[in-house]
Design a protein around this motif. Sequence first.
Motif, PDB file in Angstrom:
ATOM      1  N   ARG A   6       0.836  -1.210   0.000  1.00  0.00           N
ATOM      2  CA  ARG A   6       0.000   0.000   0.000  1.00  0.00           C
ATOM      3  C   ARG A   6       0.868   1.258   0.000  1.00  0.00           C
ATOM      4  O   ARG A   6       0.620   2.210  -0.741  1.00  0.00           O
ATOM      5  N   PHE A   7       1.910   1.243   0.820  1.00  0.00           N
ATOM      6  CA  PHE A   7       2.779   2.419   0.876  1.00  0.00           C
ATOM      7  C   PHE A   7       3.718   2.483  -0.327  1.00  0.00           C
ATOM      8  O   PHE A   7       4.155   3.569  -0.713  1.00  0.00           O
ATOM      9  N   ALA A   8       3.986   1.348  -0.946  1.00  0.00           N
ATOM     10  CA  ALA A   8       4.725   1.368  -2.214  1.00  0.00           C
ATOM     11  C   ALA A   8       3.899   2.094  -3.275  1.00  0.00           C
ATOM     12  O   ALA A   8       4.437   2.853  -4.095  1.00  0.00           O
ATOM     13  N   ASP A   9       2.581   1.880  -3.247  1.00  0.00           N
ATOM     14  CA  ASP A   9       1.690   2.602  -4.165  1.00  0.00           C
ATOM     15  C   ASP A   9       1.727   4.108  -3.889  1.00  0.00           C
ATOM     16  O   ASP A   9       1.741   4.924  -4.814  1.00  0.00           O
ATOM     17  N   ARG A  10       1.737   4.455  -2.601  1.00  0.00           N
ATOM     18  CA  ARG A  10       1.800   5.873  -2.231  1.00  0.00           C
ATOM     19  C   ARG A  10       3.078   6.504  -2.797  1.00  0.00           C
ATOM     20  O   ARG A  10       3.055   7.613  -3.335  1.00  0.00           O
ATOM     21  N   ILE A  11       4.189   5.794  -2.655  1.00  0.00           N
ATOM     22  CA  ILE A  11       5.456   6.318  -3.169  1.00  0.00           C
ATOM     23  C   ILE A  11       5.407   6.410  -4.687  1.00  0.00           C
ATOM     24  O   ILE A  11       5.906   7.379  -5.287  1.00  0.00           O
ATOM     25  N   ASP A  29      12.585   3.208 -14.832  1.00  0.00           N
ATOM     26  CA  ASP A  29      12.311   1.829 -14.401  1.00  0.00           C
ATOM     27  C   ASP A  29      12.285   1.790 -12.869  1.00  0.00           C
ATOM     28  O   ASP A  29      13.300   2.063 -12.212  1.00  0.00           O
ATOM     29  N   ARG A  30      11.134   1.444 -12.301  1.00  0.00           N
ATOM     30  CA  ARG A  30      10.982   1.459 -10.840  1.00  0.00           C
ATOM     31  C   ARG A  30      10.933   0.064 -10.228  1.00  0.00           C
ATOM     32  O   ARG A  30      10.598  -0.092  -9.051  1.00  0.00           O
ATOM     33  N   LYS A  31      11.277  -0.971 -10.994  1.00  0.00           N
ATOM     34  CA  LYS A  31      11.073  -2.339 -10.495  1.00  0.00           C
ATOM     35  C   LYS A  31      11.907  -2.652  -9.253  1.00  0.00           C
ATOM     36  O   LYS A  31      11.551  -3.539  -8.469  1.00  0.00           O
ATOM     37  N   ASN A  32      13.002  -1.929  -9.047  1.00  0.00           N
ATOM     38  CA  ASN A  32      13.853  -2.197  -7.885  1.00  0.00           C
ATOM     39  C   ASN A  32      13.553  -1.285  -6.696  1.00  0.00           C
ATOM     40  O   ASN A  32      14.248  -1.352  -5.677  1.00  0.00           O
ATOM     41  N   ASP A  45       9.290   2.633  10.990  1.00  0.00           N
ATOM     42  CA  ASP A  45       8.418   1.502  10.687  1.00  0.00           C
ATOM     43  C   ASP A  45       8.630   0.973   9.268  1.00  0.00           C
ATOM     44  O   ASP A  45       8.486  -0.225   9.015  1.00  0.00           O
ATOM     45  N   LEU A  46       8.928   1.875   8.351  1.00  0.00           N
ATOM     46  CA  LEU A  46       9.144   1.512   6.949  1.00  0.00           C
ATOM     47  C   LEU A  46      10.386   2.234   6.449  1.00  0.00           C
ATOM     48  O   LEU A  46      10.748   3.298   6.953  1.00  0.00           O
ATOM     49  N   ALA A  47      10.999   1.662   5.431  1.00  0.00           N
ATOM     50  CA  ALA A  47      12.116   2.338   4.766  1.00  0.00           C
ATOM     51  C   ALA A  47      11.980   2.108   3.265  1.00  0.00           C
ATOM     52  O   ALA A  47      11.518   1.047   2.832  1.00  0.00           O
ATOM     53  N   THR A  48      12.375   3.110   2.483  1.00  0.00           N
ATOM     54  CA  THR A  48      12.348   2.953   1.026  1.00  0.00           C
ATOM     55  C   THR A  48      13.678   3.381   0.426  1.00  0.00           C
ATOM     56  O   THR A  48      14.323   4.320   0.905  1.00  0.00           O
ATOM     57  N   ASN A  49      14.065   2.656  -0.604  1.00  0.00           N
ATOM     58  CA  ASN A  49      15.301   2.951  -1.327  1.00  0.00           C
ATOM     59  C   ASN A  49      15.033   3.725  -2.618  1.00  0.00           C
ATOM     60  O   ASN A  49      15.901   3.783  -3.503  1.00  0.00           O
ATOM     61  N   ALA A  50      13.829   4.302  -2.747  1.00  0.00           N
ATOM     62  CA  ALA A  50      13.420   4.934  -4.013  1.00  0.00           C
ATOM     63  C   ALA A  50      14.457   5.927  -4.525  1.00  0.00           C
ATOM     64  O   ALA A  50      14.827   5.906  -5.715  1.00  0.00           O
ATOM     65  N   ALA A  51      14.952   6.787  -3.661  1.00  0.00           N
ATOM     66  CA  ALA A  51      15.916   7.801  -4.100  1.00  0.00           C
ATOM     67  C   ALA A  51      17.239   7.167  -4.501  1.00  0.00           C
ATOM     68  O   ALA A  51      17.875   7.597  -5.473  1.00  0.00           O
ATOM     69  N   MET A  52      17.660   6.152  -3.797  1.00  0.00           N
ATOM     70  CA  MET A  52      18.919   5.463  -4.104  1.00  0.00           C
ATOM     71  C   MET A  52      18.848   4.787  -5.470  1.00  0.00           C
ATOM     72  O   MET A  52      19.810   4.822  -6.239  1.00  0.00           O
TER      73      MET A  52
END
Length: 575
Positions: A6-11, A29-32, A45-52
């Motif tokens: 759900r939060f991946a969708d938000r991002i 390409d956002r698959k990773n 609670d959550l962490a994302t590597n989107a920027a990396m």
Amino acid sequence: MTLYARFADRIGQILDELAAAGDLPAGLDRKNVAVEPPRDPSHGDLATNAAMVLAKPAGKNPRELAALIAPKLARLPEIASAEVAGPGFINVRLTDQTWREELATILADGGDYGRSKLGAGERVNVEYVSANPTGPMHMGHCRGAVVGDALATLLEYAGYAVTREYYINDAGSQVETLARSAHLRYRQALGEQGITIPEGLYPGDYLIPIGEKLAAEFGDRYVNAPDSEWLVLFREKTVAAMMDLIRADLALLGIHHDVFASEAKVQTDGRVKAALDKLRADGLVYEGTLEAPKGELPDDWEPVEMTLFRATEFGDDSDRPVMKADGSLTYFGTDLAYHAQKAEKADQLIDIWGADHAGTVKRIQAAVKALTGGKVPLDIKLVQMVRLLRAGEPVKMSKRSGSFVTLADVVREVGKDVVRFTMLTRKADAQMDFDFAKVVEASKDNPVFYVQYAHARVRSLHRRLAEAKMELPAPDLALLDGEELALVKFGAQFPRVVEGAAVNHEPHRIAFYLYDLAAAFHALWNRGNDDPTRRFLLTDDAKTTAARLALADAIGQIIRNGLAVMGVAAAEEMH
């Protein structure tokens, strides 16, 4: 959809906004890009590597891109804070209300909490056990049987359409030997004296009742008849009887297959010819000789022309014979045709094999690639043997005398659930000891007991509540403290664990997770030993009891769901 998805969708929505504003190039390409719990819970609670992940293709510094994403995340109502950390990770803390809502979701979803649509109905064929029908199931077969069955259930739970398959090795010398062994027991059943089982035949007593059935059906018709009159008949009858015995043994473990495929039928139905014709048409089968073995050559070695499959074109170490010089099939020749048969009705194949078959993995994977054009992947899971112990001492067995510990013996001694759970407490390719004393031990060191005890504690709360004749109001989850919400956070990882275990074909991950969840629950329970006000059931505080009971019920539900995936029943009480 899991909380993490759900939060991946938000991002994803935030990244769309940044692209629309020109802050990010379109079509990256956002698959990773991942959303997962941080290794250190103190980071959030959550962490994302989107920027990396996206910084380099976007031509930006990772922290610079993270600084664009984090403020937009922080404005979401479910998020208490979003902070840039290290080289560009984003750590997120969710509001307490978000976790209360997740707790309510666990209770509302019940047995479906953790169930996923990840597989989207993809057809998966899982072949497991496939023991030669020459004797009862023994503990050498048990681990692969449980791993395969739990994996099949896990995949179904994750949204795949699963076929459970057993490959009957009913062709070749071993079943001819079985038929000859049964013929001796048949003569014995008719009263012939002085029969001994010669070296090379199967000596086990399990063939005695089969011999008696053959005697009852055929009388003395085949006592002195030549092999040509009874060998094929006795082979078919004995294999059928052995498969009935094997099915009964597997049923003791709660294992039932959808398909029983016959090796003999693969050979007689033209499957092998069709597979070889296809490979020939693709230029992948040829007449040739194998390279000489490396090292010193045996005295009797000579090059022999055979029909070979170009396995080296698909990652194998050498080309493989599919047909001998005399025109007879190799085992591999039949096996590749069998896998082609399975692939006709599947999008993905999974084989569960004993570790002693490791040398044949590459050639079968090469064959499946060639026969399906790489469209049907084959994953082969190798399962190590189990060493049986009693109080630390090895259990002695003798294949020569036909004495071994049967699967049925073990299940009757310690129970189906103990056997199944124990078989999943190690990775399939790791060595395992099965100690009859330890698997029933009531201690934290026994994962079976520890997880079942957690569930039994949850169920005990309801019995004690009934004894106290307490009436509880609707739970006010705002009464849960930080430690209690931390347990909700751990429980909310279950759907993610299910999906990860399904994708990686590793059902042991469920057992590992349940053990850790049980440990967290026991720790919360035990705080009431020192401070009675922190117990789950407070006879003088119905409101707090209702909230804590809701938490306990949610954890109990997750344990039940995880155990169900493993094929294990949850304990209602333990003495």
